[in-house]
Design an enzyme around this catalytic site. Sequence first.
Site, PDB file in Angstrom:
ATOM      1  N   THR A  13       0.834  -1.210   0.000  1.00  0.00           N
ATOM      2  CA  THR A  13       0.000   0.000   0.000  1.00  0.00           C
ATOM      3  C   THR A  13       0.872   1.266   0.000  1.00  0.00           C
ATOM      4  O   THR A  13       0.709   2.145  -0.855  1.00  0.00           O
ATOM      5  CB  THR A  13      -0.927   0.006   1.244  1.00  0.00           C
ATOM      6  OG1 THR A  13      -1.662  -1.217   1.244  1.00  0.00           O
ATOM      7  CG2 THR A  13      -1.877   1.180   1.237  1.00  0.00           C
ATOM      8  N   LYS A 101       6.254   1.916  12.805  1.00  0.00           N
ATOM      9  CA  LYS A 101       6.206   2.252  14.250  1.00  0.00           C
ATOM     10  C   LYS A 101       6.421   1.039  15.137  1.00  0.00           C
ATOM     11  O   LYS A 101       6.943   1.165  16.257  1.00  0.00           O
ATOM     12  CB  LYS A 101       4.894   2.954  14.600  1.00  0.00           C
ATOM     13  CG  LYS A 101       3.635   2.184  14.232  1.00  0.00           C
ATOM     14  CD  LYS A 101       3.183   2.458  12.819  1.00  0.00           C
ATOM     15  CE  LYS A 101       2.029   1.603  12.405  1.00  0.00           C
ATOM     16  NZ  LYS A 101       1.435   1.998  11.138  1.00  0.00           N
ATOM     17  N   VAL A 126       3.778   7.881  12.654  1.00  0.00           N
ATOM     18  CA  VAL A 126       2.677   8.282  13.554  1.00  0.00           C
ATOM     19  C   VAL A 126       1.816   9.320  12.842  1.00  0.00           C
ATOM     20  O   VAL A 126       2.320  10.317  12.338  1.00  0.00           O
ATOM     21  CB  VAL A 126       3.216   8.879  14.875  1.00  0.00           C
ATOM     22  CG1 VAL A 126       2.059   9.187  15.830  1.00  0.00           C
ATOM     23  CG2 VAL A 126       4.211   7.937  15.546  1.00  0.00           C
ATOM     24  N   GLY A 179      -7.045   0.748   2.653  1.00  0.00           N
ATOM     25  CA  GLY A 179      -5.606   0.551   2.903  1.00  0.00           C
ATOM     26  C   GLY A 179      -5.189   0.948   4.301  1.00  0.00           C
ATOM     27  O   GLY A 179      -4.028   1.266   4.547  1.00  0.00           O
ATOM     28  N   GLU A 182      -3.257  -2.759   9.372  1.00  0.00           N
ATOM     29  CA  GLU A 182      -1.944  -3.398   9.451  1.00  0.00           C
ATOM     30  C   GLU A 182      -2.033  -4.787   8.818  1.00  0.00           C
ATOM     31  O   GLU A 182      -3.129  -5.350   8.686  1.00  0.00           O
ATOM     32  CB  GLU A 182      -1.523  -3.552  10.922  1.00  0.00           C
ATOM     33  CG  GLU A 182      -1.210  -2.246  11.619  1.00  0.00           C
ATOM     34  CD  GLU A 182      -0.122  -1.462  10.915  1.00  0.00           C
ATOM     35  OE1 GLU A 182       0.996  -1.960  10.760  1.00  0.00           O
ATOM     36  OE2 GLU A 182      -0.396  -0.313  10.502  1.00  0.00           O
ATOM     37  N   LYS A 197       2.605   3.774  18.560  1.00  0.00           N
ATOM     38  CA  LYS A 197       2.719   5.195  18.187  1.00  0.00           C
ATOM     39  C   LYS A 197       2.925   6.095  19.398  1.00  0.00           C
ATOM     40  O   LYS A 197       3.741   7.021  19.365  1.00  0.00           O
ATOM     41  CB  LYS A 197       1.474   5.608  17.393  1.00  0.00           C
ATOM     42  CG  LYS A 197       1.440   4.959  16.008  1.00  0.00           C
ATOM     43  CD  LYS A 197       0.087   5.107  15.367  1.00  0.00           C
ATOM     44  CE  LYS A 197       0.084   4.554  13.947  1.00  0.00           C
ATOM     45  NZ  LYS A 197      -1.264   4.393  13.403  1.00  0.00           N
ATOM     46  N   GLY A 296      -3.614   5.275   5.189  1.00  0.00           N
ATOM     47  CA  GLY A 296      -3.877   5.252   3.742  1.00  0.00           C
ATOM     48  C   GLY A 296      -2.578   5.419   2.977  1.00  0.00           C
ATOM     49  O   GLY A 296      -1.648   6.098   3.446  1.00  0.00           O
TER      50      GLY A 296
HETATM   51  P1  NAP Z   1       1.463  -3.806   3.001  1.00  0.00           P
HETATM   52  O1  NAP Z   1       0.488  -3.273   2.041  1.00  0.00           O
HETATM   53  O2  NAP Z   1       1.180  -5.109   3.685  1.00  0.00           O
HETATM   54  O3  NAP Z   1       2.870  -3.897   2.257  1.00  0.00           O
HETATM   55  C1  NAP Z   1       3.976  -4.502   2.835  1.00  0.00           C
HETATM   56  C2  NAP Z   1       5.018  -4.734   1.740  1.00  0.00           C
HETATM   57  O4  NAP Z   1       6.189  -5.236   2.322  1.00  0.00           O
HETATM   58  C3  NAP Z   1       4.567  -5.726   0.670  1.00  0.00           C
HETATM   59  O5  NAP Z   1       5.006  -5.320  -0.588  1.00  0.00           O
HETATM   60  C4  NAP Z   1       5.278  -7.024   1.094  1.00  0.00           C
HETATM   61  O6  NAP Z   1       5.577  -7.863  -0.006  1.00  0.00           O
HETATM   62  C5  NAP Z   1       6.553  -6.462   1.675  1.00  0.00           C
HETATM   63  N1  NAP Z   1       7.072  -7.354   2.706  1.00  0.00           N
HETATM   64  C6  NAP Z   1       6.547  -7.634   3.905  1.00  0.00           C
HETATM   65  N2  NAP Z   1       7.309  -8.512   4.565  1.00  0.00           N
HETATM   66  C7  NAP Z   1       8.335  -8.809   3.741  1.00  0.00           C
HETATM   67  C8  NAP Z   1       9.457  -9.674   3.833  1.00  0.00           C
HETATM   68  N3  NAP Z   1       9.665 -10.409   4.921  1.00  0.00           N
HETATM   69  N4  NAP Z   1      10.314  -9.719   2.797  1.00  0.00           N
HETATM   70  C9  NAP Z   1      10.122  -8.967   1.695  1.00  0.00           C
HETATM   71  N5  NAP Z   1       9.059  -8.113   1.547  1.00  0.00           N
HETATM   72  C10 NAP Z   1       8.195  -8.051   2.562  1.00  0.00           C
HETATM   73  O7  NAP Z   1       1.726  -2.757   4.194  1.00  0.00           O
HETATM   74  P2  NAP Z   1       1.574  -1.170   4.138  1.00  0.00           P
HETATM   75  O8  NAP Z   1       0.175  -0.807   4.513  1.00  0.00           O
HETATM   76  O9  NAP Z   1       2.169  -0.646   2.894  1.00  0.00           O
HETATM   77  O10 NAP Z   1       2.449  -0.741   5.407  1.00  0.00           O
HETATM   78  C11 NAP Z   1       3.846  -0.773   5.335  1.00  0.00           C
HETATM   79  C12 NAP Z   1       4.444  -0.116   6.584  1.00  0.00           C
HETATM   80  O11 NAP Z   1       3.956   1.210   6.710  1.00  0.00           O
HETATM   81  C13 NAP Z   1       4.078  -0.812   7.903  1.00  0.00           C
HETATM   82  O12 NAP Z   1       5.147  -0.664   8.802  1.00  0.00           O
HETATM   83  C14 NAP Z   1       2.895  -0.003   8.402  1.00  0.00           C
HETATM   84  O13 NAP Z   1       2.733  -0.057   9.788  1.00  0.00           O
HETATM   85  C15 NAP Z   1       3.326   1.380   7.975  1.00  0.00           C
HETATM   86  N6  NAP Z   1       2.250   2.336   7.805  1.00  0.00           N
HETATM   87  C16 NAP Z   1       1.182   2.029   7.042  1.00  0.00           C
HETATM   88  C17 NAP Z   1       0.188   2.956   6.879  1.00  0.00           C
HETATM   89  C18 NAP Z   1      -1.044   2.667   6.067  1.00  0.00           C
HETATM   90  O14 NAP Z   1      -1.981   3.464   6.138  1.00  0.00           O
HETATM   91  N7  NAP Z   1      -1.091   1.584   5.302  1.00  0.00           N
HETATM   92  C19 NAP Z   1       0.299   4.225   7.487  1.00  0.00           C
HETATM   93  C20 NAP Z   1       1.430   4.508   8.261  1.00  0.00           C
HETATM   94  C21 NAP Z   1       2.398   3.567   8.406  1.00  0.00           C
HETATM   95  P3  NAP Z   1       4.405  -8.612  -0.831  1.00  0.00           P
HETATM   96  O15 NAP Z   1       3.611  -7.524  -1.471  1.00  0.00           O
HETATM   97  O16 NAP Z   1       5.104  -9.458  -1.811  1.00  0.00           O
HETATM   98  O17 NAP Z   1       3.614  -9.366   0.198  1.00  0.00           O
HETATM   99  N1  HSE Z   2      -3.017   0.590  10.549  1.00  0.00           N
HETATM  100  C1  HSE Z   2      -2.642   1.933  10.843  1.00  0.00           C
HETATM  101  C2  HSE Z   2      -3.851   2.721  11.255  1.00  0.00           C
HETATM  102  C3  HSE Z   2      -1.993   2.557   9.652  1.00  0.00           C
HETATM  103  O1  HSE Z   2      -4.973   2.251  11.021  1.00  0.00           O
HETATM  104  O2  HSE Z   2      -3.702   3.803  11.817  1.00  0.00           O
HETATM  105  C4  HSE Z   2      -1.436   3.925   9.933  1.00  0.00           C
HETATM  106  O3  HSE Z   2      -0.376   3.858  10.838  1.00  0.00           O
END
Ligand code: NAP
Ligand code: HSE
Length: 338
Positions: A13, A101, A126, A179, A182, A197, A296
Amino acid sequence: METVRVALMGGGTVGSAFAQLLPAHRSRFRALDVEVELTRVLVRDTQKSRPGIPARLLTNNPKGFLEDVDVLVEVAGGTTLAGDLVLQALEMGLPVVTANKALLAERWGELREYAEEGSLYYEASVMAGTPILGALQSLWGNQTLEVHGIVNGTCSYLIRRMEEGATYDQAFQEAEQLGYLEADPNLDVGGIDSAHKICVLGRLTVDPGLSWNKVLQRTRGIQHLTPELLQQARAEGHAIKLVASLYPEQGEWVAAVRPVRLPESHPLVSMGSGRNALVYRGDPVGQLVFAGAGAGGDVTASAVLGDLYRLLLGAPGHLPIPDSVPTPQQPLEQLEEV
Ligand code: NAP
Ligand code: HSE
């Protein structure tokens, strides 16, 4: 013109949104005499197509991933492989931008020295696109009194939708589509993501050594909240929110996460419906309220990109507060736990 080679860990995402944002910034980077080049992208499944990421850049092999790059952007999540690669990069002298985080909260003992050196950039970790870390750092000139925040977008969204009459399952599916979740959504609904956070915020604001285990002990989630309970509170002029707080208790700074009942006039209710909001109280600045999107792909990627700009401009990453802040006698506000 200098070329800055970026290794991107994670093409989900946030990673995919980051890769899609980059091209629009090329001319601004050039104005800084920099070309930013996405060198390789580490994922698990190299066969999946990912918007914004050319297939030739994908790899699932962490070995050699950090060779010939200038910065690691880690948006994979988790505390194991991501943690090991982040530490490897830092040990190699590479700066790291991360949205993770969980990693920051749980492996702080290993990361802290690098954060203190300014090599770790983590605005996106955060409140995602709402730049709270930079703001809190700018408040170091105050005596912090307390902090209360709605810092999990998923729970905030689920609560709003259930107040509006959606079932938990409906709201959950919508949050997934947006999106917000977690990889393990139990982290969201169990309050653990909020705990991660507030732990990050606590180290930046009141105590650089704030213990993750102590925060975890004071963490509850929203699993017991029902649409009926939420709607009943609203009918009585209140709202139930999952709130993460930093406050003084018996001469110590405490971080806690729990659902609380707030009057509808409370800024966390008026500003934080369906999104993130945070109330900071300090002396002499008084009360400040920050609110905005807290989850997101696009909004989170915008914060990752913001960190990349800071890095390109030579600004340090996010520094923990140099020493513990004196604890006030008592909290200003007692929140009613539900
Ligand atoms: P996601 O959609 O699940 O994407 C995770 C990515 O990392 C995927 O491409 C996955 O590969 C890859 N990955 C995971 N484990 C791996 C491993 N062991 N080896 C190689 N690749 C690996 O997660 P996301 O929502 O983008 O979030 C990513 C980070 O940002 C997390 O730390 C989350 O807490 C943080 N975050 C997210 C948001 C949000 O709103 N989504 C906001 C703030 C912070 P595959 O695609 O091949 O599975
Ligand atoms: N899963 C987290 C949330 C993503 O819903 O706030 C942003 O950190």
